[in-house]
Design an enzyme around this catalytic site. Structure first.
Site, short mmCIF file in Angstrom:
data_model
loop_
_atom_site.label_atom_id
_atom_site.label_comp_id
_atom_site.label_asym_id
_atom_site.label_seq_id
_atom_site.Cartn_x
_atom_site.Cartn_y
_atom_site.Cartn_z
N HIS A 210 -4.03 2.32 -6.87
CA HIS A 210 -4.75 2.94 -7.99
C HIS A 210 -3.78 3.56 -8.99
CE1 HIS A 210 -3.77 6.96 -6.49
NE2 HIS A 210 -4.03 6.49 -5.28
N GLU B 25 -7.66 5.63 1.59
CA GLU B 25 -6.37 6.20 1.92
C GLU B 25 -6.42 6.82 3.32
OE1 GLU B 25 -3.43 6.07 2.07
OE2 GLU B 25 -2.58 6.98 0.26
#
Length: 210
Positions: free
Chosen positions: A9, A81
């Site tokens: 990201h 994550e």
């Protein structure tokens, strides 16, 4: 043969802020610009699917790619994550208890079975990377973009390199040595006919950032 473009990201407020980020940390202005750059690059790729972590920073990055390519976003929690211990999430990175937890986790992260508290440990991540690779192997698209996160992508890389017998020290070595830049692109291929089905074509290509 499948081709998978793994994208970290764009820069998030948690990446540059004083606190460890939670699930809702948004992209910074710089991160949004990075997302637009990778979206422009994605227009030139022959991809037919877009998968993203459900966390806000990944979804914002994927939205830019979706706007540029016309692909719809398929959300998968397999690519979130690494879950940090609750003592760290949204707390100051330089607070004594947070530092102590990080030091203990880093010191023992390569030990199978070790768990500091409620975080995702090595065994959890190894199991999730196995699931993620199976997901990609079975996906209907032959070429796809996956928007994920820095630590998880390095765990995935370690699993691809060392296989199902990945050990904690091997994974720790990958985490320490390999760098994952915001919107860096890693290219993997999968061909079930090869003796080593998964191959790493490139790692952390961020030429689109200039």
């Amino acid at each position: 043969m499948k081709t998978i473009y793994l994208v970290r990201h764009g820069e998030s407020e948690g990446n540059v802020g004083a606190r460890y980020q939670g699930d809702t940390a948004p992209l910074t202005e710089r991160g949004l610009q990075q997302a637009k750059f990778i979206a422009e690059r994605a227009q030139k790729l022959d991809v037919s699917a877009l998968v993203a972590s459900p966390l806000l920073r990944a979804q914002q990055t994927a939205s830019c790619i979706a706007d540029a390519t016309g692909l719809s976003i398929e959300t998968s929690a397999l690519f979130v994550e690494r879950k940090r211990p609750s003592i760290q999430v949204d707390n100051l990175k330089d607070s004594p208890e947070v530092i102590a937890a990080e030091q203990e986790i880093m010191k023992s992260s390569g030990i199978s079975g070790y768990r500091h508290s409620d975080e995702e440990n090595f065994d959890d991540l190894k199991a999730r990377t196995n699931e993620a690779l199976l997901f990609l192997e079975g996906h209907s698209a032959d070429s796809l973009i996956v928007v994920s996160h820095g630590v998880f992508l390095r765990n995935l890389l370690a699993r691809v390199i060392f296989g199902r017998n990945l050990t904690g020290p091997e994974c720790t070595a990958i985490l320490e040595v390999f760098v994952a830049s915001n919107t860096g692109v890693t290219v993997l291929t999968y061909d079930r006919e090869r003796s080593a089905p998964w191959q790493v074509i490139s790692w952390n290509d961020h030429a689109h950032l200039g």
